[in-house]
Design an enzyme around this catalytic site. Structure first.
Site, PDB file in Angstrom:
ATOM      1  N   TYR A 167       7.474 -14.971   7.766  1.00 35.70           N
ATOM      2  CA  TYR A 167       8.164 -16.253   7.618  1.00 35.70           C
ATOM      3  C   TYR A 167       7.185 -17.416   7.712  1.00 35.70           C
ATOM      4  O   TYR A 167       6.027 -17.227   8.092  1.00 35.70           O
ATOM      5  CB  TYR A 167       9.278 -16.392   8.673  1.00 35.70           C
ATOM      6  CG  TYR A 167       8.786 -16.710  10.067  1.00 35.70           C
ATOM      7  CD1 TYR A 167       8.170 -15.749  10.860  1.00 35.70           C
ATOM      8  CD2 TYR A 167       8.904 -18.000  10.592  1.00 35.70           C
ATOM      9  CE1 TYR A 167       7.718 -16.054  12.131  1.00 35.70           C
ATOM     10  CE2 TYR A 167       8.460 -18.311  11.866  1.00 35.70           C
ATOM     11  CZ  TYR A 167       7.862 -17.338  12.627  1.00 35.70           C
ATOM     12  OH  TYR A 167       7.404 -17.639  13.886  1.00 35.70           O
ATOM     13  N   ARG A 172      -0.774 -19.077   3.720  1.00 31.46           N
ATOM     14  CA  ARG A 172      -0.667 -18.165   4.861  1.00 31.46           C
ATOM     15  C   ARG A 172       0.521 -17.210   4.683  1.00 31.46           C
ATOM     16  O   ARG A 172       0.454 -16.044   5.075  1.00 31.46           O
ATOM     17  CB  ARG A 172      -0.531 -18.965   6.169  1.00 31.46           C
ATOM     18  CG  ARG A 172      -0.538 -18.077   7.400  1.00 31.46           C
ATOM     19  CD  ARG A 172      -0.539 -18.874   8.686  1.00 31.46           C
ATOM     20  NE  ARG A 172       0.709 -19.614   8.874  1.00 31.46           N
ATOM     21  CZ  ARG A 172       0.939 -20.441   9.882  1.00 31.46           C
ATOM     22  NH1 ARG A 172       0.001 -20.636  10.799  1.00 31.46           N
ATOM     23  NH2 ARG A 172       2.087 -21.087   9.989  1.00 31.46           N
ATOM     24  N   ARG A 190      18.705   2.749   6.003  1.00 37.38           N
ATOM     25  CA  ARG A 190      17.719   2.671   7.091  1.00 37.38           C
ATOM     26  C   ARG A 190      16.797   3.889   7.157  1.00 37.38           C
ATOM     27  O   ARG A 190      17.258   5.025   7.303  1.00 37.38           O
ATOM     28  CB  ARG A 190      18.443   2.523   8.440  1.00 37.38           C
ATOM     29  CG  ARG A 190      17.482   2.334   9.598  1.00 37.38           C
ATOM     30  CD  ARG A 190      18.214   2.131  10.923  1.00 37.38           C
ATOM     31  NE  ARG A 190      17.271   1.897  12.007  1.00 37.38           N
ATOM     32  CZ  ARG A 190      16.626   2.864  12.672  1.00 37.38           C
ATOM     33  NH1 ARG A 190      16.864   4.132  12.367  1.00 37.38           N
ATOM     34  NH2 ARG A 190      15.773   2.569  13.625  1.00 37.38           N
ATOM     35  N   HIS A 226      12.333   4.359   8.382  1.00 42.05           N
ATOM     36  CA  HIS A 226      11.191   3.551   8.803  1.00 42.05           C
ATOM     37  C   HIS A 226      10.192   3.314   7.676  1.00 42.05           C
ATOM     38  O   HIS A 226       9.692   2.213   7.501  1.00 42.05           O
ATOM     39  CB  HIS A 226      10.493   4.202   9.993  1.00 42.05           C
ATOM     40  CG  HIS A 226      11.252   4.065  11.282  1.00 42.05           C
ATOM     41  ND1 HIS A 226      12.475   4.641  11.493  1.00 42.05           N
ATOM     42  CD2 HIS A 226      10.957   3.400  12.426  1.00 42.05           C
ATOM     43  CE1 HIS A 226      12.907   4.345  12.705  1.00 42.05           C
ATOM     44  NE2 HIS A 226      12.002   3.587  13.302  1.00 42.05           N
ATOM     45  N   LYS A 261       2.268 -13.717  10.598  1.00 48.05           N
ATOM     46  CA  LYS A 261       3.461 -14.476  11.005  1.00 48.05           C
ATOM     47  C   LYS A 261       4.694 -13.612  10.719  1.00 48.05           C
ATOM     48  O   LYS A 261       5.449 -13.838   9.775  1.00 48.05           O
ATOM     49  CB  LYS A 261       3.512 -15.835  10.291  1.00 48.05           C
ATOM     50  CG  LYS A 261       4.363 -16.850  11.053  1.00 48.05           C
ATOM     51  CD  LYS A 261       4.024 -18.260  10.643  1.00 48.05           C
ATOM     52  CE  LYS A 261       5.001 -19.295  11.162  1.00 48.05           C
ATOM     53  NZ  LYS A 261       5.153 -19.387  12.609  1.00 48.05           N
ATOM     54  N   GLU A 301      -2.281 -17.696  23.292  1.00 54.14           N
ATOM     55  CA  GLU A 301      -1.542 -18.793  22.631  1.00 54.14           C
ATOM     56  C   GLU A 301      -0.175 -18.910  23.287  1.00 54.14           C
ATOM     57  O   GLU A 301       0.131 -18.204  24.248  1.00 54.14           O
ATOM     58  CB  GLU A 301      -1.422 -18.535  21.126  1.00 54.14           C
ATOM     59  CG  GLU A 301      -0.625 -17.284  20.798  1.00 54.14           C
ATOM     60  CD  GLU A 301      -0.467 -17.024  19.308  1.00 54.14           C
ATOM     61  OE1 GLU A 301      -0.548 -17.968  18.508  1.00 54.14           O
ATOM     62  OE2 GLU A 301      -0.238 -15.845  18.961  1.00 54.14           O
ATOM     63  N   LEU A 356      -1.978 -16.399  16.146  1.00 50.19           N
ATOM     64  CA  LEU A 356      -1.694 -16.928  14.815  1.00 50.19           C
ATOM     65  C   LEU A 356      -2.601 -18.138  14.607  1.00 50.19           C
ATOM     66  O   LEU A 356      -2.647 -19.025  15.476  1.00 50.19           O
ATOM     67  CB  LEU A 356      -0.225 -17.357  14.710  1.00 50.19           C
ATOM     68  CG  LEU A 356       0.145 -17.877  13.323  1.00 50.19           C
ATOM     69  CD1 LEU A 356       0.318 -16.710  12.349  1.00 50.19           C
ATOM     70  CD2 LEU A 356       1.403 -18.718  13.358  1.00 50.19           C
TER      71      LEU A 356
HETATM   72  N1  PDD Z   1       5.661 -21.237  15.275  1.00 49.21           N
HETATM   73  N2  PDD Z   1       1.457 -19.302  17.366  1.00 49.21           N
HETATM   74  C1  PDD Z   1       2.676 -18.761  17.210  1.00 49.21           C
HETATM   75  C2  PDD Z   1       2.965 -17.447  17.857  1.00 49.21           C
HETATM   76  C3  PDD Z   1       3.653 -19.419  16.435  1.00 49.21           C
HETATM   77  O1  PDD Z   1       4.863 -18.859  16.262  1.00 49.21           O
HETATM   78  C4  PDD Z   1       3.340 -20.691  15.868  1.00 49.21           C
HETATM   79  C5  PDD Z   1       4.321 -21.434  15.014  1.00 49.21           C
HETATM   80  C6  PDD Z   1       2.059 -21.217  16.060  1.00 49.21           C
HETATM   81  C7  PDD Z   1       1.641 -22.537  15.468  1.00 49.21           C
HETATM   82  O2  PDD Z   1       1.466 -22.440  14.073  1.00 49.21           O
HETATM   83  P1  PDD Z   1       1.683 -23.696  13.109  1.00 49.21           P
HETATM   84  O3  PDD Z   1       0.833 -24.797  13.619  1.00 49.21           O
HETATM   85  O4  PDD Z   1       1.239 -23.195  11.782  1.00 49.21           O
HETATM   86  O5  PDD Z   1       3.153 -24.038  13.151  1.00 49.21           O
HETATM   87  C8  PDD Z   1       1.143 -20.493  16.811  1.00 49.21           C
HETATM   88  C9  PDD Z   1       6.665 -21.776  14.385  1.00 49.21           C
HETATM   89  C10 PDD Z   1       6.672 -23.261  14.325  1.00 49.21           C
HETATM   90  C11 PDD Z   1       8.005 -21.186  14.738  1.00 49.21           C
HETATM   91  O6  PDD Z   1       8.041 -19.973  14.967  1.00 49.21           O
HETATM   92  O7  PDD Z   1       9.025 -21.884  14.736  1.00 49.21           O
END
Ligand code: PDD
Length: 285
Positions: free
Chosen positions: A32, A51, A99, A101, A146, A178, A202
């Protein structure tokens, strides 16, 4: 009336049907993106969709659109829904199949859905800062993707909320990686510290904007792992994400950072960041 994107069709939210056999529903088998809209313009959309395609490729999911085509879809959702201050959410799953895997056969196509929604800037948090709570980083070793699979992030964020904190900070073997939905930064003696962009985090688009702002404003950066002990001892701490921008952190696990107010370098970076919003065509490279 809210118009959603559903596999090439623009339709009312009520008409978007999602199958019980969607692999996103069964396995979180998809990826996403969240793209910010400022003043009726998409912010760093090219970077987000690049990305998005990279995340898809890392999970061996072929998507039928280019970066430019995704930007057109996002732009249409923004305009048709009249969103001026908000974000676009987009996700792609490995499609619909009974379903099992392993991957479904070639007949199954990815499910791609997207919408644009109002979401004002978190102005009071940006000004006053937030408290955070540390949690064990129990996630897998491909946090660079992501992925829709966010169970550990959901549990971490809930832990933080129940402790009265706005964000959870993941700590893996003593190292701050993070946040549950953000990147973490610390400032010590005028130098900015953040975890390197490897498989354990990420590589946030906002993180990249911040690093570019530092380079342009002669702020030294160390992209190196730092411990929780070092984190607690920073002069300033902040987090970044698409929706949280640069949010100052004023306490970690109940311990005040600095004098409990947003730091000087944090505020300076917020100011520089604001300028990139006013020029949304701003490119990272
Ligand atoms: N989240 N790390 C993680 C685990 C994240 O889910 C996100 C973003 C970031 C920051 O990435 P960016 O600057 O590209 O938004 C870092 C989004 C906003 C969300 O899940 O809603």
């Amino acid at each position: 009336m809210t118009i959603y994107f559903n596999n090439g069709v623009y339709q009312n939210k009520e008409d978007v049907g999602v199958s019980i056999d969607d692999r996103g529903y069964y396995f979180g088998d998809g990826v996403y993106e969240v793209i910010k809209i400022y003043e009726g313009q998409l912010y760093t959309a090219h970077e987000h969709f690049t990305r998005f395609l990279q995340s898809a490729q890392k999970i061996r999911l072929d998507l039928p659109y280019t970066v430019d085509e995704f930007m057109e879809i996002a732009g249409k959702l923004m305009v048709d829904n009249g969103i001026v201050e908000g974000h676009v959410y987009i996700q792609a799953t490995r499609g619909v199949a009974p379903r099992m895997h392993n991957f479904p056969g070639i007949d199954s196509k990815p499910s791609i859905t997207a919408y644009a929604i109002d979401n004002p800037r978190p102005l009071s948090k940006l000004k006053e800062g937030v408290a955070v709570k540390t949690v064990d980083d129990i996630r897998w070793l491909r946090c660079d993707i992501k992925s829709l699979n966010l169970l550990a992030n959901v549990l971490a964020k809930q832990d933080a909320y129940e402790a009265g904190c706005a964000e959870a900070v993941f700590v893996r073997e003593g190292i701050v990686t993070e946040g549950s939905s953000s990147n973490m930064f610390g400032v010590k003696d005028g130098i900015l510290y953040t975890h390197p962009a490897n498989n354990l985090i990420l590589n946030g688009i906002t993180r990249r904007v911040v690093l570019k702002c530092c380079a342009e404003n002669s702020i030294g950066v160390m992209e190196e792992p730092f411990t929780l002990e070092q984190f607690n001892d920073m002069d300033e701490v902040f987090l970044t994400s698409t929706t949280s921008e640069i949010t100052p952190i004023i306490s970690i696990d109940g311990r005040t950072i600095g004098n409990g107010e947003p730091g000087r370098i944090t505020e300076r970076l917020q100011h520089v960041f604001e300028q990139t919003i006013q020029h949304p065509s701003h490119k990272l490279n």
